[in-house]
Scaffold this motif. Structure first.
Motif, PDB file in Angstrom:
ATOM      1  N   GLU A   1      14.588  34.833  50.618  1.00 38.06           N
ATOM      2  CA  GLU A   1      14.321  35.842  49.470  1.00 38.06           C
ATOM      3  C   GLU A   1      15.024  36.764  49.898  1.00 38.06           C
ATOM      4  O   GLU A   1      15.909  36.816  50.594  1.00 38.06           O
ATOM      5  CB  GLU A   1      12.772  36.635  49.992  1.00 38.06           C
ATOM      6  CG  GLU A   1      12.967  37.706  50.959  1.00 38.06           C
ATOM      7  CD  GLU A   1      11.403  39.132  51.166  1.00 38.06           C
ATOM      8  OE1 GLU A   1      10.851  39.025  50.232  1.00 38.06           O
ATOM      9  OE2 GLU A   1      11.526  39.399  52.008  1.00 38.06           O
ATOM     10  N   ILE A   2      15.801  37.595  48.347  1.00 39.12           N
ATOM     11  CA  ILE A   2      16.587  38.525  48.193  1.00 39.12           C
ATOM     12  C   ILE A   2      15.866  39.993  47.978  1.00 39.12           C
ATOM     13  O   ILE A   2      15.092  40.083  47.448  1.00 39.12           O
ATOM     14  CB  ILE A   2      17.239  37.830  47.378  1.00 39.12           C
ATOM     15  CG1 ILE A   2      18.748  36.804  47.777  1.00 39.12           C
ATOM     16  CG2 ILE A   2      18.273  39.242  47.210  1.00 39.12           C
ATOM     17  CD1 ILE A   2      19.180  35.677  46.290  1.00 39.12           C
ATOM     18  N   LYS A   3      15.760  40.495  49.138  1.00 39.08           N
ATOM     19  CA  LYS A   3      15.060  41.929  49.071  1.00 39.08           C
ATOM     20  C   LYS A   3      14.968  42.329  47.372  1.00 39.08           C
ATOM     21  O   LYS A   3      14.047  43.166  47.005  1.00 39.08           O
ATOM     22  CB  LYS A   3      15.238  42.373  50.477  1.00 39.08           C
ATOM     23  CG  LYS A   3      14.128  41.696  51.487  1.00 39.08           C
ATOM     24  CD  LYS A   3      14.129  42.917  52.969  1.00 39.08           C
ATOM     25  CE  LYS A   3      13.277  42.775  53.653  1.00 39.08           C
ATOM     26  NZ  LYS A   3      14.342  40.686  54.236  1.00 39.08           N
TER      27      LYS A   3
ATOM     28  N   MET B   1      16.148  34.472  39.244  1.00 38.56           N
ATOM     29  CA  MET B   1      15.573  33.117  38.830  1.00 38.56           C
ATOM     30  C   MET B   1      17.332  32.202  39.090  1.00 38.56           C
ATOM     31  O   MET B   1      18.311  33.095  38.487  1.00 38.56           O
ATOM     32  CB  MET B   1      15.240  32.092  37.732  1.00 38.56           C
ATOM     33  CG  MET B   1      13.635  32.812  37.153  1.00 38.56           C
ATOM     34  SD  MET B   1      12.840  32.272  38.968  1.00 38.56           S
ATOM     35  CE  MET B   1      12.441  30.803  38.285  1.00 38.56           C
ATOM     36  N   GLN B   2      17.484  31.504  39.917  1.00 33.58           N
ATOM     37  CA  GLN B   2      18.385  30.373  40.253  1.00 33.58           C
ATOM     38  C   GLN B   2      18.028  29.210  39.931  1.00 33.58           C
ATOM     39  O   GLN B   2      17.245  28.829  40.661  1.00 33.58           O
ATOM     40  CB  GLN B   2      18.997  30.886  41.484  1.00 33.58           C
ATOM     41  CG  GLN B   2      19.962  32.496  41.701  1.00 33.58           C
ATOM     42  CD  GLN B   2      20.115  33.002  42.414  1.00 33.58           C
ATOM     43  OE1 GLN B   2      20.326  32.042  43.675  1.00 33.58           O
ATOM     44  NE2 GLN B   2      21.108  33.395  43.262  1.00 33.58           N
TER      45      GLN B   2
ATOM     46  N   ARG C   1      16.573  22.228  40.357  1.00 34.18           N
ATOM     47  CA  ARG C   1      15.183  23.118  40.112  1.00 34.18           C
ATOM     48  C   ARG C   1      15.520  24.674  39.733  1.00 34.18           C
ATOM     49  O   ARG C   1      15.940  25.267  40.430  1.00 34.18           O
ATOM     50  CB  ARG C   1      14.665  22.688  41.520  1.00 34.18           C
ATOM     51  CG  ARG C   1      13.147  23.370  41.956  1.00 34.18           C
ATOM     52  CD  ARG C   1      12.589  22.809  43.253  1.00 34.18           C
ATOM     53  NE  ARG C   1      12.675  21.551  43.097  1.00 34.18           N
ATOM     54  CZ  ARG C   1      12.322  21.025  44.291  1.00 34.18           C
ATOM     55  NH1 ARG C   1      12.395  21.435  45.757  1.00 34.18           N
ATOM     56  NH2 ARG C   1      12.041  19.635  44.312  1.00 34.18           N
ATOM     57  N   LEU C   2      15.052  24.915  38.722  1.00 34.59           N
ATOM     58  CA  LEU C   2      14.649  26.470  38.783  1.00 34.59           C
ATOM     59  C   LEU C   2      13.971  26.897  39.779  1.00 34.59           C
ATOM     60  O   LEU C   2      12.479  26.842  40.224  1.00 34.59           O
ATOM     61  CB  LEU C   2      14.286  26.675  37.804  1.00 34.59           C
ATOM     62  CG  LEU C   2      14.417  27.721  36.937  1.00 34.59           C
ATOM     63  CD1 LEU C   2      15.900  28.529  36.343  1.00 34.59           C
ATOM     64  CD2 LEU C   2      13.702  28.222  35.324  1.00 34.59           C
ATOM     65  N   VAL C   3      14.439  28.353  41.123  1.00 30.23           N
ATOM     66  CA  VAL C   3      14.320  28.935  42.298  1.00 30.23           C
ATOM     67  C   VAL C   3      13.373  30.485  41.635  1.00 30.23           C
ATOM     68  O   VAL C   3      15.150  30.906  41.080  1.00 30.23           O
ATOM     69  CB  VAL C   3      14.612  28.397  43.712  1.00 30.23           C
ATOM     70  CG1 VAL C   3      14.436  27.484  43.738  1.00 30.23           C
ATOM     71  CG2 VAL C   3      15.813  28.593  43.133  1.00 30.23           C
ATOM     72  N   ASP C   4      12.977  30.498  42.359  1.00 31.89           N
ATOM     73  CA  ASP C   4      13.263  32.298  42.088  1.00 31.89           C
ATOM     74  C   ASP C   4      12.712  32.961  43.415  1.00 31.89           C
ATOM     75  O   ASP C   4      12.721  32.677  44.672  1.00 31.89           O
ATOM     76  CB  ASP C   4      10.913  32.881  42.107  1.00 31.89           C
ATOM     77  CG  ASP C   4      10.540  34.372  42.203  1.00 31.89           C
ATOM     78  OD1 ASP C   4      11.931  34.798  42.368  1.00 31.89           O
ATOM     79  OD2 ASP C   4       9.344  34.296  42.220  1.00 31.89           O
ATOM     80  N   THR C   5      14.179  33.477  43.455  1.00 36.31           N
ATOM     81  CA  THR C   5      14.704  34.536  44.500  1.00 36.31           C
ATOM     82  C   THR C   5      14.029  35.356  44.828  1.00 36.31           C
ATOM     83  O   THR C   5      14.991  35.690  46.287  1.00 36.31           O
ATOM     84  CB  THR C   5      15.608  34.686  44.318  1.00 36.31           C
ATOM     85  OG1 THR C   5      16.050  35.744  42.960  1.00 36.31           O
ATOM     86  CG2 THR C   5      17.408  33.817  43.650  1.00 36.31           C
TER      87      THR C   5
ATOM     88  N   SER D   1      23.802  34.036  51.440  1.00 34.52           N
ATOM     89  CA  SER D   1      22.379  34.444  53.091  1.00 34.52           C
ATOM     90  C   SER D   1      21.562  33.686  52.211  1.00 34.52           C
ATOM     91  O   SER D   1      19.886  34.130  52.109  1.00 34.52           O
ATOM     92  CB  SER D   1      22.618  35.495  52.453  1.00 34.52           C
ATOM     93  OG  SER D   1      22.561  36.562  51.511  1.00 34.52           O
ATOM     94  N   HIS D   2      21.539  33.644  51.087  1.00 30.41           N
ATOM     95  CA  HIS D   2      20.381  33.376  50.261  1.00 30.41           C
ATOM     96  C   HIS D   2      19.924  31.462  50.834  1.00 30.41           C
ATOM     97  O   HIS D   2      18.568  31.235  51.625  1.00 30.41           O
ATOM     98  CB  HIS D   2      20.008  33.209  48.177  1.00 30.41           C
ATOM     99  CG  HIS D   2      19.157  32.313  48.276  1.00 30.41           C
ATOM    100  ND1 HIS D   2      17.623  32.878  47.853  1.00 30.41           N
ATOM    101  CD2 HIS D   2      18.983  32.018  46.502  1.00 30.41           C
ATOM    102  CE1 HIS D   2      16.868  32.602  47.550  1.00 30.41           C
ATOM    103  NE2 HIS D   2      18.086  31.959  46.520  1.00 30.41           N
ATOM    104  N   VAL D   3      20.750  30.525  50.011  1.00 31.93           N
ATOM    105  CA  VAL D   3      19.968  29.127  50.323  1.00 31.93           C
ATOM    106  C   VAL D   3      21.205  28.786  51.245  1.00 31.93           C
ATOM    107  O   VAL D   3      23.162  29.458  51.460  1.00 31.93           O
ATOM    108  CB  VAL D   3      19.942  28.541  49.363  1.00 31.93           C
ATOM    109  CG1 VAL D   3      20.459  26.995  49.570  1.00 31.93           C
ATOM    110  CG2 VAL D   3      19.552  29.029  47.786  1.00 31.93           C
TER     111      VAL D   3
END
Lengths: 308, 116
Positions: A144-146, A157-158, A216-220, A264-266
C-alpha cells in the motif's frame, strides 16, 4: 555431499558383504544411493547455502497444502501472505510439484524500452523433462502507498501491464536462451551491435516485439500479491526461445506516464534506500511459480487434517 | 499337593503398525529439507500367527500359506507382516539447482499393516 551419512554407508557395506554377491559392496551401496536420488527426483544431493532464505510464498504454499489455516507468526511458517493461496482445486488436484523461480536481475533492462519497463527473465531450463507443466503464474507483490489512502478512487488506481517479449530486432545476437553467464565475447558483440544501431537506427528499431499478456487495474491503497496466469508463455519457453516478460506500471487513464512510487509499491526492483532490503527483497521480489506433475499418484490439493 | 503355577509363555507381538519417527537431521538431510523437520513414517512388525485375526488383513494367499506352513514348516514360512496401506507426504526443499520446491511423494508413511 552424499545422500547416505558416513556411518550409514559403513553399516550398509557391512550388510552387503554378508549378502555375498560378486558385486563390490560399495557399488551396491552406490546403487542404493542412486535409488534414493531417483525417489526424490534429484540428480545429486542438494547442498544449499546455510543462509539461503526460503521465499515466504513457498512456506505459505506448504502450509496451505497441509491444511494449516492457523494465523500468526511462527518460526517456520509465518503468517499468510495476503492475496495468495493454493491454486484452485481444478489445478491443485492435477499437479504434485510446485517450483519457484526468481528472475535474473542482470537482464532487467532492455535496450530500446523506457526505464519503467522491467524485464523479468526466468531460467526454467532446469524443469525436469519427465514432469508435465500444467500451470504457471507470475506473482508480483505490491504494498500500500499510505499517502494514497485519503486520495479519491481515480487517483489511487494504477495499471499493471504484462507483456511477453516475442522477438528482439536482432534475435541471434540478443538471444539469451542460454543465459547462465554472459561471456565477455557476448558482451563485446552486444556492444558492437548497439553502437551500430545507435549510429544507423532509430530508437524504434531497437525496440523488441512484445505482446500484451495481461493487464490489471489495481488500487494502491492495499497490500497484496497480484497473480497472473502465464501458463501459455511458460509452455512456449520450454519449447522455444525464452525472452521473458516485461512489466510496466502506469497511471490509470494516462498510459504514457509511469506511475510514481513504483519501486516501493510494486516490488519489481531492489530498493537501495531500504536497509532491510536484501532479506525483504528475497521474499517480495517477483516470482514465477510452476506447477507440474511427475506421473505419480499424488497431488497438491489441500489436505484435511486428520484427527488421530 | 502343591499347585504348580502355570508357566505363561511370553506372548509374541502380532503383526501391527509400530512407531517410527523419521527425523531428517538424523540422516543429515536437514540442510536441504525445509519442512517438515521429520514425519511419522511408522513400520510394520510382528508375527503372523495362527489364527490370523481379522485386523491382520490377511489375503487369501496368506491363509493358504498358513495352511501349507502348518503341514510342513520347511515348505514355506508363515506370511510376512508388511505395509498394506501407505500415504504420501509433502516436502518443501531446496533442490540441486538451489530452487525451492514443494513436492508430494507417494507411499512415504505406513497407514496399515497386514499379513501377506
Amino acid at each position: 555431499s552424499a545422500m547416505i551419512p558416513e556411518i550409514g554407508r559403513n553399516n550398509l557395506i557391512e550388510q552387503a558383504a554378508k549378502y555375498g554377491t560378486n558385486t563390490r559392496e560399495d557399488e551396491i551401496v552406490n546403487e542404493f544411493e542412486k535409488k534414493l536420488l531417483n525417489m526424490f527426483g534429484l540428480t545429486r544431493r542438494p547442498t544449499p547455502n546455510e543462509d539461503m532464505p526460503i521465499p515466504r510464498i513457498m512456506q505459505h504454499l506448504y502450509k496451505a497444502h497441509m491444511g494449516d489455516t492457523s494465523d500468526g507468526p511462527h518460526d517456520l511458517y509465518p503468517g499468510w501472505e495476503p492475496g495468495f493461496d493454493l491454486p484452485s482445486d481444478d489445478i491443485a488436484s492435477t499437479v504434485n510439484t510446485a517450483r519457484s523461480f526468481h528472475h535474473k536481475d542482470e537482464f532487467e533492462r532492455i535496450e530500446g524500452l523506457p526505464d519503467h519497463h522491467i524485464r523479468l527473465l526466468f531460467n526454467i531450463s532446469t524443469l525436469p523433462p519427465n514432469e508435465n507443466l500444467k500451470y504457471a503464474e507470475l506473482l508480483l507483490h505490491r504494498e500500500e502507498i499510505k499517502q494514497h489512502v485519503s486520495l479519491p478512487d481515480e487517483d489511487r488506481m494504477q495499471r499493471i501491464n504484462i507483456y511477453e517479449v516475442i522477438k528482439f530486432p536482432d534475435d541471434d545476437v540478443t538471444d539469451t536462451s542460454s543465459f547462465d553467464d554472459v561471456t565477455e565475447e557476448q558482451n563485446r558483440i552486444l556492444e558492437i551491435v548497439n553502437k551500430r544501431r545507435n549510429k544507423f537506427g532509430s530508437q524504434k528499431m531497437r525496440e523488441p516485439i512484445t505482446r500484451l499478456v495481461a493487464t490489471r487495474l489495481v488500487d494502491t491503497s492495499n497490500t497484496t500479491w497480484e497473480r497472473f496466469d502465464v501458463s501459455a508463455e511458460t509452455q512456449k519457453w520450454l519449447k522455444d526461445k525464452n525472452h521473458g516478460l516485461v512489466v510496466e506500471i502506469v497511471r490509470d487513464g494516462d498510459e504514457s506516464t509511469p506511475a510514481p512510487d513504483v519501486t516501493s509499491h510494486v516490488r519489481l526492483r531492489r530498493d537501495v534506500r531500504n536497509e532491510n532490503e536484501p532479506r525483504e527483497w528475497h521474499h517480495k521480489r517477483p516470482l514465477l511459480l510452476t506447477y507440474t506433475h511427475d506421473g505419480k499418484e499424488t497431488n497438491l490439493s489441500r489436505r484435511s487434517r486428520k484427527k488421530r | 499337593k502343591a499347585h504348580r503355577k502355570k508357566e505363561r509363555k511370553p506372548r509374541r507381538k502380532s503383526c501391527q503398525r509400530q512407531d517410527l519417527y523419521v527425523d531428517f537431521s538424523d540422516v543429515n538431510w536437514d540442510d536441504w529439507i525445509v519442512a517438515p523437520h521429520g514425519y511419522h513414517a511408522f513400520y510394520c512388525n510382528g508375527e503372523c500367527p495362527f489364527p490370523l485375526a481379522e485386523y491382520m488383513n490377511a489375503t487369501n494367499h496368506a491363509i493358504v500359506q498358513t495352511l501349507v506352513n502348518s503341514v510342513d514348516p520347511s515348505l514355506t514360512p508363515k506370511p510376512c507382516c508388511v505395509p498394506t496401506e501407505l500415504s504420501p507426504i509433502a516436502m518443501l526443499y531446496v533442490d540441486e539447482c538451489e530452487l525451492v520446491v514443494l513436492k508430494t511423494y507417494q507411499q512415504m508413511a505406513v497407514e496399515g499393516c497386514g499379513c501377506r
